[in-house]
Scaffold this motif. Structure first.
Motif, PDB file in Angstrom:
ATOM      1  N   PRO A 173       0.848  -1.199   0.000  1.00 27.54           N
ATOM      2  CA  PRO A 173       0.000   0.000   0.000  1.00 27.54           C
ATOM      3  C   PRO A 173       0.885   1.251   0.000  1.00 27.54           C
ATOM      4  O   PRO A 173       1.809   1.372   0.806  1.00 27.54           O
ATOM      5  N   VAL A 174       0.614   2.173  -0.919  1.00 25.27           N
ATOM      6  CA  VAL A 174       1.424   3.390  -1.022  1.00 25.27           C
ATOM      7  C   VAL A 174       0.496   4.600  -1.084  1.00 25.27           C
ATOM      8  O   VAL A 174      -0.371   4.679  -1.945  1.00 25.27           O
ATOM      9  N   TRP A 175       0.686   5.527  -0.160  1.00 26.57           N
ATOM     10  CA  TRP A 175      -0.084   6.776  -0.154  1.00 26.57           C
ATOM     11  C   TRP A 175       0.691   7.856  -0.909  1.00 26.57           C
ATOM     12  O   TRP A 175       0.169   8.452  -1.830  1.00 26.57           O
ATOM     13  N   ARG A 176       1.900   8.104  -0.500  1.00 26.71           N
ATOM     14  CA  ARG A 176       2.748   9.088  -1.162  1.00 26.71           C
ATOM     15  C   ARG A 176       4.169   8.548  -1.154  1.00 26.71           C
ATOM     16  O   ARG A 176       4.898   8.681  -0.166  1.00 26.71           O
ATOM     17  N   GLY A 177       4.559   7.930  -2.247  1.00 22.06           N
ATOM     18  CA  GLY A 177       5.874   7.312  -2.292  1.00 22.06           C
ATOM     19  C   GLY A 177       6.131   6.637  -3.616  1.00 22.06           C
ATOM     20  O   GLY A 177       5.426   6.880  -4.605  1.00 22.06           O
ATOM     21  N   ALA A 178       7.134   5.762  -3.619  1.00 24.27           N
ATOM     22  CA  ALA A 178       7.572   5.151  -4.872  1.00 24.27           C
ATOM     23  C   ALA A 178       8.044   3.720  -4.636  1.00 24.27           C
ATOM     24  O   ALA A 178       8.513   3.376  -3.549  1.00 24.27           O
ATOM     25  N   VAL A 179       7.914   2.923  -5.681  1.00 27.00           N
ATOM     26  CA  VAL A 179       8.365   1.531  -5.669  1.00 27.00           C
ATOM     27  C   VAL A 179       9.124   1.284  -6.966  1.00 27.00           C
ATOM     28  O   VAL A 179       8.617   1.584  -8.052  1.00 27.00           O
ATOM     29  N   ALA A 180      10.340   0.748  -6.852  1.00 26.86           N
ATOM     30  CA  ALA A 180      11.141   0.453  -8.050  1.00 26.86           C
ATOM     31  C   ALA A 180      11.673  -0.969  -7.973  1.00 26.86           C
ATOM     32  O   ALA A 180      12.042  -1.446  -6.893  1.00 26.86           O
ATOM     33  N   THR A 181      11.718  -1.633  -9.116  1.00 29.35           N
ATOM     34  CA  THR A 181      12.189  -3.014  -9.194  1.00 29.35           C
ATOM     35  C   THR A 181      13.258  -3.137 -10.271  1.00 29.35           C
ATOM     36  O   THR A 181      13.119  -2.591 -11.367  1.00 29.35           O
ATOM     37  N   SER A 182      14.310  -3.860  -9.931  1.00 30.57           N
ATOM     38  CA  SER A 182      15.369  -4.152 -10.902  1.00 30.57           C
ATOM     39  C   SER A 182      15.550  -5.664 -10.962  1.00 30.57           C
ATOM     40  O   SER A 182      15.600  -6.333  -9.927  1.00 30.57           O
ATOM     41  N   GLY A 183      15.609  -6.204 -12.184  1.00 29.55           N
ATOM     42  CA  GLY A 183      15.760  -7.642 -12.332  1.00 29.55           C
ATOM     43  C   GLY A 183      15.840  -8.029 -13.792  1.00 29.55           C
ATOM     44  O   GLY A 183      15.994  -7.175 -14.674  1.00 29.55           O
ATOM     45  N   THR A 184      15.705  -9.312 -14.052  1.00 35.18           N
ATOM     46  CA  THR A 184      15.881  -9.830 -15.400  1.00 35.18           C
ATOM     47  C   THR A 184      14.587 -10.313 -16.044  1.00 35.18           C
ATOM     48  O   THR A 184      14.603 -10.757 -17.196  1.00 35.18           O
ATOM     49  N   ALA A 185      13.462 -10.242 -15.327  1.00 34.17           N
ATOM     50  CA  ALA A 185      12.226 -10.871 -15.807  1.00 34.17           C
ATOM     51  C   ALA A 185      11.763 -10.336 -17.148  1.00 34.17           C
ATOM     52  O   ALA A 185      11.325 -11.101 -18.014  1.00 34.17           O
ATOM     53  N   VAL A 208      12.577  -1.948  -4.165  1.00 32.96           N
ATOM     54  CA  VAL A 208      12.838  -0.997  -3.083  1.00 32.96           C
ATOM     55  C   VAL A 208      11.664  -0.032  -2.975  1.00 32.96           C
ATOM     56  O   VAL A 208      11.109   0.415  -3.988  1.00 32.96           O
ATOM     57  N   VAL A 209      11.287   0.297  -1.734  1.00 32.17           N
ATOM     58  CA  VAL A 209      10.177   1.202  -1.454  1.00 32.17           C
ATOM     59  C   VAL A 209      10.713   2.423  -0.718  1.00 32.17           C
ATOM     60  O   VAL A 209      11.565   2.302   0.168  1.00 32.17           O
ATOM     61  N   GLY A 210      10.236   3.611  -1.094  1.00 34.61           N
ATOM     62  CA  GLY A 210      10.677   4.817  -0.412  1.00 34.61           C
ATOM     63  C   GLY A 210       9.880   6.033  -0.838  1.00 34.61           C
ATOM     64  O   GLY A 210       8.836   5.912  -1.487  1.00 34.61           O
ATOM     65  N   ASP A 211      10.386   7.210  -0.482  1.00 34.52           N
ATOM     66  CA  ASP A 211       9.673   8.450  -0.774  1.00 34.52           C
ATOM     67  C   ASP A 211       9.906   8.956  -2.188  1.00 34.52           C
ATOM     68  O   ASP A 211       9.016   9.553  -2.793  1.00 34.52           O
ATOM     69  N   SER A 212      11.104   8.751  -2.721  1.00 34.05           N
ATOM     70  CA  SER A 212      11.515   9.337  -3.998  1.00 34.05           C
ATOM     71  C   SER A 212      11.722   8.257  -5.047  1.00 34.05           C
ATOM     72  O   SER A 212      12.467   7.292  -4.811  1.00 34.05           O
ATOM     73  N   LEU A 213      11.096   8.409  -6.219  1.00 30.94           N
ATOM     74  CA  LEU A 213      11.303   7.433  -7.283  1.00 30.94           C
ATOM     75  C   LEU A 213      12.740   7.466  -7.786  1.00 30.94           C
ATOM     76  O   LEU A 213      13.322   6.425  -8.093  1.00 30.94           O
TER      77      LEU A 213
END
Length: 254
Positions: A173-185, A208-213
């Protein structure tokens, strides 16, 4: 009284060689204000591609790599991106790199590991100007989410299983933030360890989850490039996320 749409309106555009998609919900979803904001986002992304694309011979980054221009002649955002890349290289002990070995005795100059998240976060400022409207901007799978009410209904971001993209291994759940994924899929072995120029070992995917994309995109790439050190490095950074090891084991960080 304003009319508030219950279902999100969705927009998609192919930019920088990737699909960028937007979901809007609230007061402005498919009206003129929403369309103008999306057009401004796309225009900013196209401008970033014009400056930073390593596939365009006429981009500032390509010209800089060939030595045709000096850094001081480039738009100021080029220096900003390179400074972010250099800071990431230092933090990751060289695993993240904008200039890395090509495996044949040469060097590849490529700031793309910074640009996508940075450009999306920068462009999203147009969406924040829409009153009483939530937005969720996906940059090739990396997500910037924002809700007008910080304690209202969050956006739910799914983390794919790299072995089966139809399966979700986590819902965030994200209200104000960012989620980024790195991988090979989805893109194969496109991330390499900047110290060796080779794909990392021991890891399939890092989220990774945090405030800044910008920040989480860089840290997801850095952690993935570190391979077996990914989870340890993220903990040392105080980051939250999910690491999928090469044996399929899922490790929650933070």
């Amino acid at each position: 009284m304003s009319t508030v749409a219950l279902a999100p309106a969705r927009y998609v555009e192919q930019v920088m060689g990737l699909p960028f998609s937007l979901a809007l919900r609230g007061r402005h979803t498919s009206d003129a204000a929403a369309r103008e904001a999306w057009a401004a986002v796309v225009a900013d992304l196209r401008e970033a591609d014009r400056v930073f694309s390593t596939w365009r011979a006429d981009s500032w980054v390509s010209r800089l790599a060939r030595g045709e221009v000096e850094l001081g002649e480039c738009p100021p955002e080029v220096r900003e991106v390179l400074e972010l890349g250099n800071a990431a290289a230092h933090a990751s002990h060289g695993a993240f790199a904008v200039a890395r070995p090509d495996g044949h005795g040469g060097t590849v100059f490529d700031p793309s590991g910074v640009v996508k998240g940075w450009a999306a976060e920068r462009a999203a400022r147009h969406l924040a100007e829409l009153p009483e409207t939530d937005h969720c901007l996906s940059a090739g799978g990396d997500v910037l989410a924002w809700t007008a009410d910080p304690v209202g209904r969050p956006w739910t971001i799914g983390v794919e299983d790299p072995a089966d993209p139809q399966r979700v291994i986590a819902r965030l759940p994200v209200w104000r933030g960012a989620v980024a994924t790195s991988g090979t899929a989805h893109r194969g072995a496109h991330v390499v360890d900047g110290r060796t120029g080779l794909p990392p070992l021991g890891v399939r995917q890092v989220t990774v989850v945090g405030d800044s994309l910008t920040a989480v995109d860089i840290d997801a790439t850095s952690a993935f490039a570190l391979g077996r050190e990914a989870a340890t490095w993220l903990r040392a950074r105080g980051r939250c996320g999910v690491v999928v090891h090469d044996d399929g084991r899922v490790e929650v960080v933070g």
